[in-house]
Design an enzyme around this catalytic site. Structure first.
Site, short mmCIF file in Angstrom:
data_model
loop_
_atom_site.label_atom_id
_atom_site.label_comp_id
_atom_site.label_asym_id
_atom_site.label_seq_id
_atom_site.Cartn_x
_atom_site.Cartn_y
_atom_site.Cartn_z
N THR A 279 -27.01 7.96 -40.38
CA THR A 279 -26.11 6.87 -40.01
C THR A 279 -26.25 5.67 -40.95
O THR A 279 -27.33 5.44 -41.51
CB THR A 279 -26.42 6.42 -38.56
N ASP A 280 -25.17 4.90 -41.07
CA ASP A 280 -25.24 3.68 -41.89
C ASP A 280 -26.15 2.63 -41.25
O ASP A 280 -26.54 1.66 -41.91
CB ASP A 280 -23.83 3.11 -42.12
N GLU A 281 -26.51 2.83 -39.96
CA GLU A 281 -27.36 1.84 -39.28
C GLU A 281 -28.76 1.75 -39.89
O GLU A 281 -29.47 0.78 -39.66
CB GLU A 281 -27.51 2.18 -37.79
N TYR B 145 -33.12 3.09 -32.06
CA TYR B 145 -32.28 4.22 -32.50
C TYR B 145 -32.27 4.32 -34.02
O TYR B 145 -32.56 5.38 -34.59
CB TYR B 145 -30.86 4.06 -31.95
N LYS C 142 -33.72 7.21 -36.64
CA LYS C 142 -32.89 7.94 -37.61
C LYS C 142 -33.43 7.74 -39.03
O LYS C 142 -33.45 8.67 -39.83
CB LYS C 142 -31.43 7.47 -37.54
P1 NAD Z 1 -23.64 12.32 -28.91
O1 NAD Z 1 -24.61 11.50 -28.14
O2 NAD Z 1 -22.22 12.37 -28.50
O3 NAD Z 1 -24.15 13.83 -28.94
C1 NAD Z 1 -25.50 14.17 -29.11
C2 NAD Z 1 -25.67 15.64 -28.72
O4 NAD Z 1 -27.04 16.00 -28.97
C3 NAD Z 1 -25.39 15.94 -27.25
O5 NAD Z 1 -24.61 17.11 -27.14
C4 NAD Z 1 -26.77 16.14 -26.65
O6 NAD Z 1 -26.78 17.02 -25.55
C5 NAD Z 1 -27.53 16.72 -27.84
N1 NAD Z 1 -28.97 16.49 -27.73
C6 NAD Z 1 -29.61 15.33 -27.43
N2 NAD Z 1 -30.94 15.54 -27.40
C7 NAD Z 1 -31.15 16.85 -27.71
C8 NAD Z 1 -32.31 17.66 -27.85
N3 NAD Z 1 -33.54 17.16 -27.64
N4 NAD Z 1 -32.16 18.94 -28.20
C9 NAD Z 1 -30.91 19.48 -28.40
N5 NAD Z 1 -29.79 18.76 -28.24
C10 NAD Z 1 -29.90 17.46 -27.92
O7 NAD Z 1 -23.79 11.85 -30.42
P2 NAD Z 1 -22.70 11.72 -31.58
O8 NAD Z 1 -22.06 10.40 -31.51
O9 NAD Z 1 -21.88 12.95 -31.60
O10 NAD Z 1 -23.67 11.70 -32.85
C11 NAD Z 1 -24.10 12.93 -33.43
C12 NAD Z 1 -25.01 12.62 -34.61
O11 NAD Z 1 -24.31 11.82 -35.55
C13 NAD Z 1 -26.26 11.84 -34.23
O12 NAD Z 1 -27.33 12.34 -34.97
C14 NAD Z 1 -25.93 10.40 -34.66
O13 NAD Z 1 -27.11 9.72 -35.02
C15 NAD Z 1 -25.04 10.65 -35.85
N6 NAD Z 1 -24.04 9.60 -36.15
C16 NAD Z 1 -23.19 9.16 -35.18
C17 NAD Z 1 -22.21 8.23 -35.49
C18 NAD Z 1 -21.22 7.74 -34.46
O14 NAD Z 1 -20.47 6.80 -34.74
N7 NAD Z 1 -21.16 8.32 -33.26
C19 NAD Z 1 -22.11 7.73 -36.80
C20 NAD Z 1 -23.02 8.20 -37.76
C21 NAD Z 1 -23.97 9.14 -37.43
O1 DAU Z 2 -22.76 2.89 -37.41
C1 DAU Z 2 -22.96 4.20 -36.93
C2 DAU Z 2 -23.45 4.14 -35.51
O2 DAU Z 2 -22.32 3.76 -34.71
C3 DAU Z 2 -24.03 5.44 -35.01
O3 DAU Z 2 -25.17 5.76 -35.75
C4 DAU Z 2 -24.39 5.35 -33.52
O4 DAU Z 2 -24.82 6.60 -33.04
C5 DAU Z 2 -23.15 4.92 -32.76
O5 DAU Z 2 -23.49 4.73 -31.40
C6 DAU Z 2 -22.58 3.63 -33.34
O6 DAU Z 2 -23.46 2.52 -33.09
P1 DAU Z 2 -22.90 1.08 -32.67
O7 DAU Z 2 -23.96 0.36 -31.97
O8 DAU Z 2 -22.25 0.41 -33.83
O9 DAU Z 2 -21.72 1.57 -31.68
P2 DAU Z 2 -21.26 1.04 -30.24
O10 DAU Z 2 -19.97 1.74 -29.94
O11 DAU Z 2 -22.35 1.08 -29.25
O12 DAU Z 2 -20.91 -0.48 -30.54
C7 DAU Z 2 -19.98 -0.86 -31.54
C8 DAU Z 2 -19.95 -2.38 -31.57
O13 DAU Z 2 -19.33 -2.86 -30.37
C9 DAU Z 2 -21.32 -3.02 -31.61
O14 DAU Z 2 -21.26 -4.20 -32.39
C10 DAU Z 2 -21.61 -3.37 -30.15
C11 DAU Z 2 -20.23 -3.66 -29.60
N1 DAU Z 2 -20.01 -3.31 -28.17
C12 DAU Z 2 -20.29 -2.05 -27.77
C13 DAU Z 2 -20.07 -1.66 -26.47
C14 DAU Z 2 -20.40 -0.26 -26.02
C15 DAU Z 2 -19.44 -4.24 -27.31
O15 DAU Z 2 -19.14 -5.39 -27.70
N2 DAU Z 2 -19.20 -3.85 -26.01
C16 DAU Z 2 -19.50 -2.60 -25.56
O16 DAU Z 2 -19.28 -2.32 -24.36
#
Ligand code: NAD
Ligand code: DAU
Length: 362
Positions: free
Chosen positions: A146-148, A171, A175
């Site tokens: 992730t970019d985080e 988190y 990562k």
């Molecule tokens: P998500 O939370 O929707 O899905 C996570 C999945 O992993 C779920 O199906 C869960 O059951 C499974 N899981 C959790 N713990 C587990 C374990 N111990 N063993 C096996 N399976 C397990 O997450 P997402 O948003 O789809 O993100 C997927 C990946 O992408 C993550 O690694 C996250 O860090 C990365 N990522 C997410 C974003 C985003 O914006 N959502 C951006 C960049 C990177």
């Molecule tokens: O940047 C990539 C990341 O993006 C991934 O690695 C993470 O898995 C994913 O959860 C996401 O992280 P963020 O913290 O950026 O996403 P989130 O949707 O939780 O929040 C986006 C922004 O909105 C953040 O600045 C917090 C804010 N927020 C979020 C929620 C859920 C609010 O203001 N209100 C809310 O209810």
């Protein structure tokens, strides 16, 4: 572990894979991005065999995969990446060519309340998968990072892959730690690996704990829309299908040992994005409620993704507002999907996260 019996014969017969018959182990394939990636692979590569290995935590939902669950090249195994027994079983049974590692605890707010499970799944889980990947001579291990991990990016700059890693919440620290374990796998053991660091994804099947689905769900149900702090934090957004295409390109053509940022340049202040979604839904802004800020809330994310564009020829294909329109329509047409989640344990989670915030700002 649970398996889908009907698919086993197929895998057993064809242990030696050719380029067209790769065996891909997708961890976390029942989550948001993982399920989109599996659907993408099934459609794009009819001969690939795909194993979805997922613990089915609160965020894992097999309903995300109903459109492809009968496909003979797809199998689901329930298991924990942080449990060596489960991981051993999946490697011995399927001997995958590629591992694409999505499985993670993924929500920042949850990590601030309970960091431990993030360390176990995101760090230990990655190391255990790397161990078995080495033993089974996996051709490529792709870490979906992730970019985080870069932390908050000041001014109006963007970071390249060689920027310092400066995570600010449990988190992103977990990562970042996993990314370093990939580095070790490459440097010390000569494993073939890539790390992908994408910006914020939005798309179909995103769990309603993340900003975009929270806004759509709450707006359609006439519920308050919580904005953390002043709403001026900036995130860079990518449609999940563009991210899936990037993962595919990196998996198949990325140079081993390299990290690739995946971004669009499409950056929004949270409040502006929320107002845009409400405008598209034709719902008034008075549902917006400014609530207590997230602890350690990163102000701004912004990646420079010129490396993957120039070296691997990837670029995003989905124009942001068109993608957003499509996703809003999807959620409107899948209210049953979200209601099923909202009616269950998710609501307890929702109360845990939001009630303390509301009380302190009342
Ligand atoms: P998500 O939370 O929707 O899905 C996570 C999945 O992993 C779920 O199906 C869960 O059951 C499974 N899981 C959790 N713990 C587990 C374990 N111990 N063993 C096996 N399976 C397990 O997450 P997402 O948003 O789809 O993100 C997927 C990946 O992408 C993550 O690694 C996250 O860090 C990365 N990522 C997410 C974003 C985003 O914006 N959502 C951006 C960049 C990177
Ligand atoms: O940047 C990539 C990341 O993006 C991934 O690695 C993470 O898995 C994913 O959860 C996401 O992280 P963020 O913290 O950026 O996403 P989130 O949707 O939780 O929040 C986006 C922004 O909105 C953040 O600045 C917090 C804010 N927020 C979020 C929620 C859920 C609010 O203001 N209100 C809310 O209810």
């Amino acid at each position: 572990m649970e398996t889908k019996e009907s698919t086993f014969d197929f895998f057993e017969k064809d242990k030696i894979s050719s380029d067209e018959h790769k065996i891909i182990l997708v961890t976390g394939g029942a989550g948001f991005i993982g399920s989109n990636f599996i659907r993408y692979l099934v459609q794009r590569y009819p001969n690939f065999k795909i194993i979805n290995f997922d613990k089915l935590t609160y965020a894992g939902n097999l309903n995300n995969l109903t459109t492809i669950e009968e496909n003979a090249n797809y199998a689901f195994l329930k298991g924990d990446v942080a449990d060596p027994k489960d991981v051993k079983t999946v490697f011995e049974q399927f001997s995958p060519d590629y591992v694409v590692h999505f499985a993670a605890e993924s929500h920042v707010d949850k990590s601030i309340i309970n960091p431990d499970i993030f360390l176990k799944t995101n760090i230990m889980g990655t190391q255990i998968l790397l161990n078995y990947s080495r033993e089974h001579k996996v051709q490529k291990f792709v870490q979906v990072s992730t970019d985080e991990v870069y932390g908050s990016i000041p001014g109006d700059g963007s970071v390249k892959e060689d920027a310092h890693i400066e995570p600010n919440n449990p988190y992103s620290a977990s990562k970042a730690s996993a990314d370093l374990l990939l580095r070790v796998a490459y440097q010390t053991y000569g494993q073939r690996v890539n790390v992908i660091r994408a910006c914020n994804n939005f798309g179909n099947y995103q769990f309603p704990e993340k900003l975009v689905p929270v806004v759509i769900h709450n707006a359609l149900n006439n519920l308050e829309i919580p904005i953390y702090g002043d709403g001026k934090n900036i995130r860079e957004w990518i449609h999940v299908e563009d991210h899936c295409r990037a993962i595919d390109v990196v998996m198949q053509t990325g140079k081993s040992g390299e990290t690739y940022n995946v971004g669009t340049g499409n950056k929004w202040k949270n409040i502006d994005l929320v107002e845009l979604i409400l405008k598209k839904l034709d719902i008034k802004n008075d549902l917006i409620s400014f609530v207590l800020d997230r602890k350690g809330h990163d102000k701004r994310y912004s990646v420079d993704s010129s490396k993957i564009r120039q070296e691997l020829g990837w670029k995003p294909q989905i124009e942001f507002e068109e993608g957003l329109d499509q996703v809003i329509t999807w959620y409107k047409n899948h209210m049953d999907w979200i209601e099923e989640i909202a009616s269950g344990k998710y609501m307890t989670y929702y109360d845990d996260i939001y009630k303390p915030r509301m009380m302190e700002t009342e």
